[in-house]
Design an enzyme around this catalytic site. Structure first.
Site, PDB file in Angstrom:
ATOM      1  N   ARG A 110       9.837  11.576  49.629  1.00  0.00           N
ATOM      2  CA  ARG A 110       9.588  12.366  48.415  1.00  0.00           C
ATOM      3  C   ARG A 110       8.100  12.573  48.142  1.00  0.00           C
ATOM      4  NH1 ARG A 110      14.156   9.234  46.860  1.00  0.00           N
ATOM      5  NH2 ARG A 110      15.992  10.561  46.586  1.00  0.00           N
ATOM      6  N   LYS A 132      -0.216  25.322  49.535  1.00  0.00           N
ATOM      7  CA  LYS A 132       1.038  25.925  49.972  1.00  0.00           C
ATOM      8  C   LYS A 132       1.420  25.347  51.330  1.00  0.00           C
ATOM      9  CE  LYS A 132       1.231  30.480  47.796  1.00  0.00           C
ATOM     10  NZ  LYS A 132       1.267  31.937  48.058  1.00  0.00           N
ATOM     11  N   GLU A 174      -8.594  37.113  57.033  1.00  0.00           N
ATOM     12  CA  GLU A 174      -8.466  36.520  55.704  1.00  0.00           C
ATOM     13  C   GLU A 174      -9.814  36.469  54.987  1.00  0.00           C
ATOM     14  OE1 GLU A 174      -5.761  35.886  54.155  1.00  0.00           O
ATOM     15  OE2 GLU A 174      -4.203  35.671  55.676  1.00  0.00           O
ATOM     16  N   LYS A 213     -10.921  31.564  47.616  1.00  0.00           N
ATOM     17  CA  LYS A 213      -9.562  31.033  47.458  1.00  0.00           C
ATOM     18  C   LYS A 213      -9.559  29.800  46.567  1.00  0.00           C
ATOM     19  CE  LYS A 213      -5.313  29.949  49.860  1.00  0.00           C
ATOM     20  NZ  LYS A 213      -4.574  29.926  51.134  1.00  0.00           N
ATOM     21  N   GLU A 223       1.066  30.281  41.778  1.00  0.00           N
ATOM     22  CA  GLU A 223       1.228  31.731  41.895  1.00  0.00           C
ATOM     23  C   GLU A 223       2.020  32.329  40.737  1.00  0.00           C
ATOM     24  OE1 GLU A 223       2.778  34.731  45.351  1.00  0.00           O
ATOM     25  OE2 GLU A 223       1.542  33.057  46.010  1.00  0.00           O
ATOM     26  N   ARG A 227      -2.982  34.220  41.665  1.00  0.00           N
ATOM     27  CA  ARG A 227      -2.899  33.812  43.062  1.00  0.00           C
ATOM     28  C   ARG A 227      -2.185  34.852  43.925  1.00  0.00           C
ATOM     29  NH1 ARG A 227      -1.820  27.853  45.725  1.00  0.00           N
ATOM     30  NH2 ARG A 227      -1.977  28.575  47.877  1.00  0.00           N
ATOM     31  N   ASN A 231      -2.442  37.768  48.396  1.00  0.00           N
ATOM     32  CA  ASN A 231      -1.484  38.361  49.326  1.00  0.00           C
ATOM     33  C   ASN A 231      -1.780  39.830  49.616  1.00  0.00           C
ATOM     34  OD1 ASN A 231       0.391  36.132  49.854  1.00  0.00           O
ATOM     35  ND2 ASN A 231       0.822  36.268  47.668  1.00  0.00           N
ATOM     36  N   HIS A 234      -0.449  41.432  52.775  1.00  0.00           N
ATOM     37  CA  HIS A 234       0.521  40.531  53.388  1.00  0.00           C
ATOM     38  C   HIS A 234       1.964  41.028  53.315  1.00  0.00           C
ATOM     39  CE1 HIS A 234      -2.864  37.900  53.583  1.00  0.00           C
ATOM     40  NE2 HIS A 234      -2.154  36.867  53.998  1.00  0.00           N
ATOM     41  N   HIS A 238       3.752  40.440  56.766  1.00  0.00           N
ATOM     42  CA  HIS A 238       4.895  39.560  57.008  1.00  0.00           C
ATOM     43  C   HIS A 238       6.066  40.330  57.595  1.00  0.00           C
ATOM     44  CE1 HIS A 238       3.347  36.410  53.891  1.00  0.00           C
ATOM     45  NE2 HIS A 238       2.776  36.272  55.068  1.00  0.00           N
ATOM     46  N   HIS A 250      -0.723  36.417  63.019  1.00  0.00           N
ATOM     47  CA  HIS A 250      -0.802  36.616  61.573  1.00  0.00           C
ATOM     48  C   HIS A 250      -2.043  37.402  61.158  1.00  0.00           C
ATOM     49  CE1 HIS A 250      -0.299  35.882  57.313  1.00  0.00           C
ATOM     50  NE2 HIS A 250      -1.514  35.383  57.248  1.00  0.00           N
TER      51      HIS A 250
END
Length: 350
Positions: A110, A132, A174, A213, A223, A227, A231, A234, A238, A250
């Site tokens: 956990r 993330k 990026e 960032k 997000e 945030r 993207n 993106h 994606h 990517h």
């Protein structure tokens, strides 16, 4: 060496500079080190010498490691080795490996401490900061994961010296994106001959791109608003990755996606920023795409993580450093997709 503070509920520091892999230190013991199979042995050995891990887990390269099967296998290896809750997971390698390692850390017992040492430009600018973590599904990118901030980030610029030039240029996407959405000074620096391993502009440009960032995720970790601007480009990127079964790296998919997003931005009344995205595509020189129709990518666009009950939202730009979210009518998406394809034909005729 540069230090970038990342704030929020669990603040940490990202360090940028040479020689960091030779002096890694963590507060927790023991350590599990996770790295991809294609990482040069010299960087694995330096990290092992610093950390003296309980176990070292090698995972498949690039997005091949971001599956539920690999995730489960790594968890089992940690359990068999007896890594306790007082231990830590260190992700070493590109963004895919560190995404996986972070999700492992977030899930095992956990949640155990997580540290990350990205060794690619893409990993340093994008995946390392922000917390993330996750893996992919056949239905799309990053659909399973957790927010799990690292305790520290080590960006050893020496590791970039072993990157193939094409992989370095891929990662620059990026950093260029951060120039478009927040810090236009990055646009010229990223394409400079001195933005390269050992170059005079590398460390400061890299640190400034990471700082963009860091500032965003400090203000909006999960997000809920700002945030999402990270993207930019993106949504199509994606989709391109999914429809080609990850054959497009990517950073190259993001470069293609940024040009599409720039066209959409202009179509909806924003400034024409396509000269910037065209210039970056020429500099990056991504691999050609296979023949595609809008119908090929549309199902993946519809599953984008920025979608809500009212439909898909795109990150667009009113001008440089002026991002916003908007829904784009399907007829505009189709028209600009055709224009985007025509632009690519002009960039690489024949």
């Amino acid at each position: 060496m540069r230090r970038i503070e990342v704030g929020g509920a669990s603040p940490y520091v990202a360090q940028v500079g040479p020689g960091l892999l030779s002096r890694l230190t963590v507060s927790e013991t023991p350590v599990a080190l996770i790295h991809p199979a294609d990482l040069p042995a010299v960087w694995v050995e330096r990290a092992q010498a610093s950390l003296r891990p309980l176990l070292t887990v090698e995972v498949p390269a690039r997005d091949e490691c971001k599956t539920l099967e690999v995730f489960a296998d790594v968890l089992s290896q940690l359990a068999r080795a007896g890594l306790p809750r007082s231990g830590a997971v260190v992700g070493l390698g590109g963004g895919a490996a560190t995404d996986l390692a972070g999700f492992v850390a977030a899930s095992y017992l956990r949640g155990v401490a997580f540290y990350t040492a990205p060794t690619t430009l893409l990993g340093m600018v994008d995946a390392a900061v922000g917390g993330k973590t996750g893996v992919n599904l056949p239905e799309g990118k990053n659909l399973v994961g957790a927010f799990w901030p690292p305790r520290a980030v080590w960006c050893d610029t020496d590791a970039l010296t072993t990157l193939p030039e094409a992989v370095f240029r891929e990662g620059a996407a990026e950093a260029f994106k951060h120039g478009l959405i927040a810090d236009p000074s990055l646009l010229e620096r990223v394409a400079s001959p001195e933005f390269r391993p050992g170059g005079a502009l590398l460390e400061d440009t890299l640190a400034d791109a990471i700082a963009v960032k860091a500032g965003v995720v400090t203000r909006d970790l999960t997000e809920q608003g700002e945030r999402a601007y990270l993207n930019f480009g993106h949504t199509l990127a994606h989709a391109l990755e999914a429809v080609t079964h990850q054959a497009i790296p990517h950073g190259e998919a993001v470069a293609y996606g940024m040009h599409y997003a720039a066209r959409l931005s202009h179509a909806l009344g924003g400034a024409d920023l396509t000269r910037h995205t065209r210039a970056f595509l020429r500099w990056q020189r991504p691999q050609p795409l296979p023949p595609l129709t809008f119908g090929d990518v549309a199902p993946f666009i519809a599953r984008d993580k920025k979608a809500d009950s009212a439909g898909v939202r795109f990150v667009l730009l009113r001008n440089l450093a002026q991002p916003y979210l908007a829904r784009v009518p399907e007829d505009v998406l189709r028209r600009e997709f055709a224009g985007w394809q025509a632009d690519l034909g002009d960039l690489w005729p024949g």
